[in-house]
Design a protein around this motif. Structure first.
Motif, PDB file in Angstrom:
ATOM      1  N   ALA A  11       0.826  -1.207   0.000  1.00 14.69           N
ATOM      2  CA  ALA A  11       0.000   0.000   0.000  1.00 14.69           C
ATOM      3  C   ALA A  11       0.857   1.254   0.000  1.00 14.69           C
ATOM      4  O   ALA A  11       0.511   2.259  -0.630  1.00 14.69           O
ATOM      5  CB  ALA A  11      -0.923  -0.009   1.211  1.00 14.69           C
ATOM      6  N   ALA A  44       2.021   1.875  -3.503  1.00 13.84           N
ATOM      7  CA  ALA A  44       0.867   2.136  -4.363  1.00 13.84           C
ATOM      8  C   ALA A  44       0.366   3.560  -4.137  1.00 13.84           C
ATOM      9  O   ALA A  44       0.016   4.273  -5.074  1.00 13.84           O
ATOM     10  CB  ALA A  44      -0.241   1.127  -4.078  1.00 13.84           C
ATOM     11  N   PHE A  59      -3.970   1.949  -9.010  1.00  7.67           N
ATOM     12  CA  PHE A  59      -3.708   0.596  -8.534  1.00  7.67           C
ATOM     13  C   PHE A  59      -4.967   0.012  -7.921  1.00  7.67           C
ATOM     14  O   PHE A  59      -5.801   0.734  -7.368  1.00  7.67           O
ATOM     15  CB  PHE A  59      -2.583   0.597  -7.486  1.00  7.67           C
ATOM     16  CG  PHE A  59      -1.227   0.878  -8.068  1.00  7.67           C
ATOM     17  CD1 PHE A  59      -0.418  -0.157  -8.502  1.00  7.67           C
ATOM     18  CD2 PHE A  59      -0.774   2.180  -8.203  1.00  7.67           C
ATOM     19  CE1 PHE A  59       0.827   0.099  -9.050  1.00  7.67           C
ATOM     20  CE2 PHE A  59       0.463   2.448  -8.752  1.00  7.67           C
ATOM     21  CZ  PHE A  59       1.260   1.397  -9.174  1.00  7.67           C
ATOM     22  N   VAL A  60      -5.104  -1.294  -8.032  1.00  5.07           N
ATOM     23  CA  VAL A  60      -6.252  -1.988  -7.472  1.00  5.07           C
ATOM     24  C   VAL A  60      -5.773  -3.141  -6.607  1.00  5.07           C
ATOM     25  O   VAL A  60      -4.630  -3.585  -6.709  1.00  5.07           O
ATOM     26  CB  VAL A  60      -7.171  -2.534  -8.595  1.00  5.07           C
ATOM     27  CG1 VAL A  60      -7.765  -1.396  -9.401  1.00  5.07           C
ATOM     28  CG2 VAL A  60      -6.404  -3.494  -9.507  1.00  5.07           C
ATOM     29  N   ASP A  61      -6.660  -3.608  -5.754  1.00  8.06           N
ATOM     30  CA  ASP A  61      -6.386  -4.781  -4.931  1.00  8.06           C
ATOM     31  C   ASP A  61      -6.016  -5.939  -5.855  1.00  8.06           C
ATOM     32  O   ASP A  61      -6.779  -6.321  -6.741  1.00  8.06           O
ATOM     33  CB  ASP A  61      -7.636  -5.115  -4.108  1.00  8.06           C
ATOM     34  CG  ASP A  61      -7.395  -6.226  -3.092  1.00  8.06           C
ATOM     35  OD1 ASP A  61      -6.554  -7.103  -3.344  1.00  8.06           O
ATOM     36  OD2 ASP A  61      -8.079  -6.217  -2.059  1.00  8.06           O
ATOM     37  N   ASP A  94      -2.490 -10.952  -0.342  1.00  6.41           N
ATOM     38  CA  ASP A  94      -1.933 -10.168   0.759  1.00  6.41           C
ATOM     39  C   ASP A  94      -0.814 -10.954   1.427  1.00  6.41           C
ATOM     40  O   ASP A  94      -0.568 -12.119   1.101  1.00  6.41           O
ATOM     41  CB  ASP A  94      -3.013  -9.745   1.758  1.00  6.41           C
ATOM     42  CG  ASP A  94      -3.693 -10.918   2.442  1.00  6.41           C
ATOM     43  OD1 ASP A  94      -3.010 -11.918   2.736  1.00  6.41           O
ATOM     44  OD2 ASP A  94      -4.911 -10.840   2.676  1.00  6.41           O
ATOM     45  N   TYR A 154      -1.146  -4.586  -4.111  1.00 11.35           N
ATOM     46  CA  TYR A 154      -1.806  -3.902  -5.216  1.00 11.35           C
ATOM     47  C   TYR A 154      -1.091  -4.150  -6.544  1.00 11.35           C
ATOM     48  O   TYR A 154       0.118  -4.395  -6.579  1.00 11.35           O
ATOM     49  CB  TYR A 154      -1.861  -2.398  -4.937  1.00 11.35           C
ATOM     50  CG  TYR A 154      -2.709  -2.034  -3.751  1.00 11.35           C
ATOM     51  CD1 TYR A 154      -4.049  -1.697  -3.902  1.00 11.35           C
ATOM     52  CD2 TYR A 154      -2.182  -2.059  -2.459  1.00 11.35           C
ATOM     53  CE1 TYR A 154      -4.846  -1.381  -2.805  1.00 11.35           C
ATOM     54  CE2 TYR A 154      -2.963  -1.743  -1.347  1.00 11.35           C
ATOM     55  CZ  TYR A 154      -4.288  -1.404  -1.540  1.00 11.35           C
ATOM     56  OH  TYR A 154      -5.068  -1.102  -0.444  1.00 11.35           O
ATOM     57  N   LYS A 155      -1.884  -4.043  -7.635  1.00 13.66           N
ATOM     58  CA  LYS A 155      -1.321  -4.107  -8.979  1.00 13.66           C
ATOM     59  C   LYS A 155      -1.918  -2.987  -9.819  1.00 13.66           C
ATOM     60  O   LYS A 155      -2.999  -2.480  -9.511  1.00 13.66           O
ATOM     61  CB  LYS A 155      -1.620  -5.457  -9.631  1.00 13.66           C
ATOM     62  CG  LYS A 155      -0.963  -6.643  -8.945  1.00 13.66           C
ATOM     63  CD  LYS A 155      -1.004  -7.892  -9.800  1.00 13.66           C
ATOM     64  CE  LYS A 155       0.103  -7.877 -10.833  1.00 13.66           C
ATOM     65  NZ  LYS A 155       0.243  -9.162 -11.543  1.00 13.66           N
ATOM     66  N   LYS A 209      -3.986  -1.171 -12.648  1.00 12.19           N
ATOM     67  CA  LYS A 209      -5.288  -1.533 -13.202  1.00 12.19           C
ATOM     68  C   LYS A 209      -5.171  -2.245 -14.531  1.00 12.19           C
ATOM     69  O   LYS A 209      -5.895  -3.193 -14.812  1.00 12.19           O
ATOM     70  CB  LYS A 209      -6.149  -0.275 -13.375  1.00 12.19           C
ATOM     71  CG  LYS A 209      -6.692   0.302 -12.086  1.00 12.19           C
ATOM     72  CD  LYS A 209      -7.545   1.528 -12.372  1.00 12.19           C
ATOM     73  CE  LYS A 209      -8.073   2.132 -11.071  1.00 12.19           C
ATOM     74  NZ  LYS A 209      -8.876   3.346 -11.316  1.00 12.19           N
ATOM     75  N   THR A 221      -4.734  -9.440 -13.015  1.00 17.04           N
ATOM     76  CA  THR A 221      -4.296 -10.219 -11.864  1.00 17.04           C
ATOM     77  C   THR A 221      -4.376 -11.694 -12.197  1.00 17.04           C
ATOM     78  O   THR A 221      -5.423 -12.187 -12.593  1.00 17.04           O
ATOM     79  CB  THR A 221      -5.186  -9.926 -10.637  1.00 17.04           C
ATOM     80  OG1 THR A 221      -5.143  -8.531 -10.371  1.00 17.04           O
ATOM     81  CG2 THR A 221      -4.695 -10.706  -9.426  1.00 17.04           C
TER      82      THR A 221
END
Length: 424
Positions: free
Chosen positions: A318, A321, A329-331, A335, A407-408, A410, A414
């Motif tokens: 985070a 990001a 960035f998105v989840d 984790d 995060y990655k 958008k 994923t």
């Protein structure tokens, strides 16, 4: 299959498999602490810089030329041929004391790492102590390309240690970059920069007697020309690959001192062998930028991987990001708790000392521990660890809520982690 080195005896005895079992922490002579826990009081001085420069300038004349039939051009061609045979890996797990052991290397490999170093191994203890060999170095067929790193200050001892591992690695690496107090006391790592004749003899001894190439990992001198002379000396001695940490011996705090990529670029341009870079890597974009700016073959990551072993797959914490919010960035659906579970499963399959496992759990769950410090205290109070306890620790954090995702970007899809190759 796990390889037990205690019975190798210079490779004359067949390899033996190890039965997976829980291991307890063991203390060895001259223990090597986690570098992050050591505060070195060495202070940079102008007088020391002058002494270093005089040592570097005197080295080539005093050392002479290595007695080798192959020319430097031919050896350079061989160095490149070997590197290309390995696929020219770009994303590399750096050597980390007690932290780049087999299960962690395999976890990083699942998430994009293309090569890895072992933790720094003490060459003298490795040759003398069977328990140290058993616990400190393990590997398996998937664990390639692999650099096995030793610290040393005696050529014969280093060669004896290297002979034990050469059939199971792609390079035997000499640690010439450790800046910590224990390296100063033991006269190895970056403190050999004050004794370049000895450094050259270490490289020559391995280069002339091993069937695998020799690599070296160094730090830079305060003066660029000293660094270039140092790098060329290593190449002349038989080094086939050089990893350059872009900080000096006195610049131990990576958050305080930025690595000098321009110095790394100059080294890369001066040598005929492949060069790798180390320093300033927080995310995959940093790796790509480093390669573009320096022209190196690949980049090593250490501290960033400890917190986030999925860095090379494009995941970021985070913190990083948030620093690039405009990029979006998105989840990423992953984790650190998930990574800890994967790591523990690998440890059950490939046992390592519990001190290594404890260290990784602390690093990967650091953000959650800041939110729920009482869970961290439970881990600290647990003198004897078990996998059941550690799995329960992750479950407890998830029950308490406050998920800390990775995060990655958008635009990056994923991956389906269930279908990931090399999945645990």
């Amino acid at each position: 299959m796990k390889l037990n080195l205690s019975n190798l005896r210079f490779m004359r005895t067949p390899r033996k498999s190890l039965i997976s079992q829980t291991r307890t922490m063991t203390q060895y002579p001259d223990p090597v602490p986690d570098p992050s826990q050591v505060v070195d009081d060495l202070i940079c001085s102008e007088q020391r810089d002058v002494q270093i420069r005089e040592t570097v300038e005197a080295a080539p004349a005093s050392l002479g030329s290595p007695s080798r039939v192959l020319s430097i051009d031919t050896r350079g061609e061989q160095a490149w041929a070997h590197w290309k045979k390995l696929g020219r890996p770009k994303y590399i797990v750096a050597p980390m004391v007690d932290n780049s052991e087999l299960p962690f290397r395999l976890l990083c490999q699942k998430y994009g790492a293309q090569a890895a170093y072992t933790p720094m191994l003490h060459s003298r203890i490795f040759t003398e102590t069977e328990k140290y060999r058993n616990q400190e170095f393990t590997t398996c067929k998937e664990d390639r390309p692999l650099f096995v790193q030793f610290c040393a200050n005696d050529p014969d001892t280093l060669l004896e240690a290297a002979k034990r591992v050469e059939p199971y690695c792609d390079y035997v690496d000499i640690n010439l970059g450790c800046p910590q107090r224990i390296a100063r006391r033991g006269n190895y790592g970056a403190f050999l920069m004050d004794n370049l004749p000895l450094v050259k003899s270490l490289v020559e001894k391995l280069a002339q007697n091993l069937n695998v190439p020799v690599s070296c990992k160094i730090r830079i001198f305060p003066n660029l020309q000293d660094t270039l002379k140092y790098a060329k000396m290593l190449e002349d001695a038989g080094c086939s690959l050089l990893a350059v940490h872009g900080r000096t011996r006195d610049e131990k705090d990576g958050k305080k001192f930025r690595a000098d990529w321009s110095a790394i670029k100059e080294v890369r341009n001066a040598l005929r062998i492949p060069v790798l870079a180390n320093g300033n890597v927080r995310c995959i974009e940093d790796v790509d930028n480093c390669i573009e700016e320096t022209g190196v073959e690949g980049v090593l990551s250490a501290e960033t991987l400890l917190e986030n072993p999925a860095v090379f797959a494009g995941f970021r914490t985070a913190e990083w990001a948030a620093d690039n919010e405009k990029e979006g960035f998105v989840d990423g659906g992953l984790d650190q708790g998930d990574l800890v579970v994967e790591y523990l499963k690998l440890c059950e399959k490939h046992p390592v000392p519990w001190r290594m496992i404890r260290s990784h759990v602390h690093k990967m769950l650091g953000e959650w521990f800041r939110v729920h410090p009482q869970v961290r205290e439970q881990l600290n109070a647990q003198n004897i660890l078990t996998f059941e306890f550690l799995y329960g620790l992750v479950d407890k954090l998830k029950e308490l809520g406050g998920r800390v995702p990775l995060y990655k970007k958008k635009q990056i899809d994923t991956p389906n982690l269930q279908e990931s190759p090399q999945s645990v």
